[in-house]
Scaffold this motif. Sequence first.
Motif: not given
Length: 259
Positions: A240-247
């Motif tokens: 979730a943290t990685a996806l939030m950073a990408l978004a």
Amino acid sequence: MKQRLAPTVAAFMLAFMAGNAARAESLIVSVSNHRITVTPNYSGEELVLFGSIERDGKSRDRTDYDIVVTVSGPRADMVTRRKERKLGIWVNVDSREFIRVPSYLGIFSNRPIDEIAAPDVQRRQQIGLDNIFLPQRIGPDVANVVATDPFRIAFVKLRTSRGLYREQESAVTFLTPTLFRTGIPLPAEVPIGTYDVDIKLLSGGVLISKADTAFEIVKVGFEQFVANAARQHGLFYGLATALMALATGWLASVIFRKD
């Protein structure tokens, strides 16, 4: 048979009398709040510890009391590094790992530690910042070191600069000859967990009684949700943290894109 039993009975009576003497005073203590909640706008707090010295008839006239309060936060392994300037760049040249040391450590007394007890009593009872056990990993071994050890000095200095280690004399106030109080400052970056409070009562440089209590610091709200997610669902939290950073990166590129 009576002659053989006499020394045993005498020894028992001496031990019983010594035990009674040791219990001439007792401590009753409590803190103002046993559960502190940390929210996003938490900026620190001061707890108040109150205590009472309960005396029996034998100790009714004694008034030369000293109090030392030691507050220890959750224990953790920490590393202190020594840096040197080489070719104009600061680099790590050595390090020392401290094993399960308090993340917060506060010592509060009614007067200077050296005036309360002799050095051997201080070491034996771990009274004062210099006498608290802070074991280090030295090669394959783990051992406590002297207070003048350079890594220990640097470690304590760093923690002190952040308000996480402190020794305050004249911090304990006697409201009456048997009632006392002290404040326990907790900085904004105080670690989460259970804090042990150890209270020692001394008179004439001798430990005559002690008591303990505890309080807890916990996160609430969104911070608690994030902490629980990271601890209990590490894989999903990482994804979730990685996806939030990408978004976030994609959204920033859209907003600041130059056509």
